[in-house]
Scaffold this motif. Structure first.
Motif, PDB file in Angstrom:
ATOM      1  N   LEU A  93       0.811  -1.216   0.000  1.00 36.83           N
ATOM      2  CA  LEU A  93       0.000   0.000   0.000  1.00 36.83           C
ATOM      3  C   LEU A  93       0.846   1.268   0.000  1.00 36.83           C
ATOM      4  CD1 LEU A  93      -2.833   1.165  -0.033  1.00 36.83           C
ATOM      5  CD2 LEU A  93      -2.815   1.088   2.477  1.00 36.83           C
ATOM      6  N   VAL A  94       1.908   1.312   0.794  1.00 39.43           N
ATOM      7  CA  VAL A  94       2.744   2.520   0.839  1.00 39.43           C
ATOM      8  C   VAL A  94       3.384   2.755  -0.526  1.00 39.43           C
ATOM      9  CG1 VAL A  94       4.786   3.585   1.872  1.00 39.43           C
ATOM     10  CG2 VAL A  94       3.139   2.366   3.325  1.00 39.43           C
ATOM     11  N   HIS A  95       3.897   1.715  -1.134  1.00 39.84           N
ATOM     12  CA  HIS A  95       4.487   1.827  -2.472  1.00 39.84           C
ATOM     13  C   HIS A  95       3.433   2.271  -3.482  1.00 39.84           C
ATOM     14  CE1 HIS A  95       5.495   0.255  -6.493  1.00 39.84           C
ATOM     15  NE2 HIS A  95       6.697   0.734  -6.203  1.00 39.84           N
ATOM     16  N   ASP A  96       2.267   1.634  -3.437  1.00 39.88           N
ATOM     17  CA  ASP A  96       1.189   1.964  -4.377  1.00 39.88           C
ATOM     18  C   ASP A  96       0.734   3.408  -4.195  1.00 39.88           C
ATOM     19  OD1 ASP A  96       1.386  -0.656  -5.195  1.00 39.88           O
ATOM     20  OD2 ASP A  96      -0.452  -1.311  -4.184  1.00 39.88           O
ATOM     21  N   LEU A  97       0.632   3.848  -2.946  1.00 39.76           N
ATOM     22  CA  LEU A  97       0.236   5.226  -2.678  1.00 39.76           C
ATOM     23  C   LEU A  97       1.282   6.197  -3.220  1.00 39.76           C
ATOM     24  CD1 LEU A  97      -1.601   7.362  -1.403  1.00 39.76           C
ATOM     25  CD2 LEU A  97      -0.389   6.964   0.769  1.00 39.76           C
ATOM     26  N   THR A  98       2.541   5.918  -2.953  1.00 36.16           N
ATOM     27  CA  THR A  98       3.626   6.779  -3.437  1.00 36.16           C
ATOM     28  C   THR A  98       3.602   6.870  -4.958  1.00 36.16           C
ATOM     29  OG1 THR A  98       4.969   6.106  -1.552  1.00 36.16           O
ATOM     30  CG2 THR A  98       6.128   7.145  -3.382  1.00 36.16           C
ATOM     31  N   GLU A  99       3.449   5.744  -5.612  1.00 33.36           N
ATOM     32  CA  GLU A  99       3.394   5.698  -7.078  1.00 33.36           C
ATOM     33  C   GLU A  99       2.173   6.468  -7.607  1.00 33.36           C
ATOM     34  OE1 GLU A  99       2.637   1.982  -9.724  1.00 33.36           O
ATOM     35  OE2 GLU A  99       4.769   2.015  -9.182  1.00 33.36           O
ATOM     36  N   THR A 100       1.047   6.317  -6.932  1.00 27.66           N
ATOM     37  CA  THR A 100      -0.189   6.981  -7.345  1.00 27.66           C
ATOM     38  C   THR A 100      -0.067   8.498  -7.199  1.00 27.66           C
ATOM     39  OG1 THR A 100      -1.477   5.043  -6.740  1.00 27.66           O
ATOM     40  CG2 THR A 100      -2.679   7.117  -6.923  1.00 27.66           C
ATOM     41  N   ILE A 101       0.508   8.939  -6.097  1.00 26.05           N
ATOM     42  CA  ILE A 101       0.725  10.379  -5.898  1.00 26.05           C
ATOM     43  C   ILE A 101       1.642  10.912  -6.997  1.00 26.05           C
ATOM     44  CG2 ILE A 101       1.756  12.134  -4.403  1.00 26.05           C
ATOM     45  CD1 ILE A 101       0.853  10.339  -2.015  1.00 26.05           C
ATOM     46  N   TYR A 102       2.711  10.188  -7.271  1.00 27.18           N
ATOM     47  CA  TYR A 102       3.648  10.604  -8.324  1.00 27.18           C
ATOM     48  C   TYR A 102       2.933  10.715  -9.677  1.00 27.18           C
ATOM     49  CZ  TYR A 102       7.471  10.635 -11.625  1.00 27.18           C
ATOM     50  OH  TYR A 102       8.311  10.968 -12.662  1.00 27.18           O
ATOM     51  N   LYS A 103       2.120   9.699 -10.012  1.00 24.95           N
ATOM     52  CA  LYS A 103       1.398   9.723 -11.293  1.00 24.95           C
ATOM     53  C   LYS A 103       0.452  10.920 -11.359  1.00 24.95           C
ATOM     54  CE  LYS A 103       1.540   4.790 -12.320  1.00 24.95           C
ATOM     55  NZ  LYS A 103       0.752   3.545 -12.392  1.00 24.95           N
ATOM     56  N   TYR A 104      -0.168  11.251 -10.238  1.00 27.97           N
ATOM     57  CA  TYR A 104      -1.048  12.424 -10.216  1.00 27.97           C
ATOM     58  C   TYR A 104      -0.228  13.703 -10.418  1.00 27.97           C
ATOM     59  CZ  TYR A 104      -3.988  16.226  -8.846  1.00 27.97           C
ATOM     60  OH  TYR A 104      -4.649  17.423  -8.855  1.00 27.97           O
ATOM     61  N   ILE A 106       2.496  14.256 -11.949  1.00 21.59           N
ATOM     62  CA  ILE A 106       3.067  14.490 -13.282  1.00 21.59           C
ATOM     63  C   ILE A 106       2.003  14.694 -14.364  1.00 21.59           C
ATOM     64  CG2 ILE A 106       5.250  13.345 -12.748  1.00 21.59           C
ATOM     65  CD1 ILE A 106       4.256  10.936 -14.418  1.00 21.59           C
ATOM     66  N   LEU A 107       0.721  14.652 -13.977  1.00 17.37           N
ATOM     67  CA  LEU A 107      -0.322  14.980 -14.960  1.00 17.37           C
ATOM     68  C   LEU A 107      -0.136  16.419 -15.431  1.00 17.37           C
ATOM     69  CD1 LEU A 107      -3.567  13.557 -13.273  1.00 17.37           C
ATOM     70  CD2 LEU A 107      -2.344  12.582 -15.224  1.00 17.37           C
ATOM     71  N   SER A 108      -0.497  16.677 -16.647  1.00 17.26           N
ATOM     72  CA  SER A 108      -0.422  18.052 -17.156  1.00 17.26           C
ATOM     73  C   SER A 108      -1.502  18.896 -16.496  1.00 17.26           C
ATOM     74  CB  SER A 108      -0.629  18.055 -18.675  1.00 17.26           C
ATOM     75  OG  SER A 108      -1.977  17.720 -18.983  1.00 17.26           O
TER      76      SER A 108
END
Length: 142
Positions: A93-104, A106-108
């Motif tokens: 979950l911590v990894h998934d959350l970190t990745e999800t925040i990062y993906k958000y 970098i959205l334009s």
């Protein structure tokens, strides 16, 4: 309330990753201050689990303000449309959350604006006082 151990870990993470200028911990604040911070938020993370199916006031207020939300895909949160960001419970979950925040992050700006428009439309359809009142009237009169 966040427990002291979690708070300490979060503070260490922020410091280790030089995020002090980006991440602020305010603790409990009064309603006026909360509303100020809410309207300035780019993203709300609400990881309530377990849940008895209740609706989260914070999530509804984020929706009212067209703020993107990350939630655990559980109970009431699972019923939210797919444009809300839902995380599966897992050991990562911590990894998934970190990745999800990062993906958000970098959205334009255009993509973020489109997401906010979807949330605004969802609010108008599901939480607008007039629409909800009309739905209650239909139920009462049938």
């Amino acid at each position: 309330e966040i427990d002291k151990s979690t708070y300490k870990s979060a503070m260490e993470y922020v410091k280790t990753n030089n995020l002090e200028s980006k991440v602020k911990f305010h603790g409990r604040v009064d309603e006026k201050t909360f509303n100020f911070y809410l309207t300035k938020s780019d993203l709300i993370i609400n990881l309530r689990y377990p849940s008895m199916g209740e609706v989260s006031a914070i999530v509804v207020r984020a929706i009212q303000n067209s703020i993107p939300i990350i939630v655990i895909d559980h109970a009431w949160y699972s019923e939210l449309p797919d444009f809300f960001i839902k995380l599966k419970l897992s050991n990562n979950l911590v990894h998934d959350l970190t990745e999800t925040i990062y993906k958000y992050l970098i959205l334009s700006s255009f993509q973020k604006k489109q997401l906010r428009k979807k949330i605004m439309k969802y609010h108008e359809e599901h939480y607008n006082f007039r629409n909800v009142s009309n739905q209650y009237m239909k139920i009462i009169s049938s």
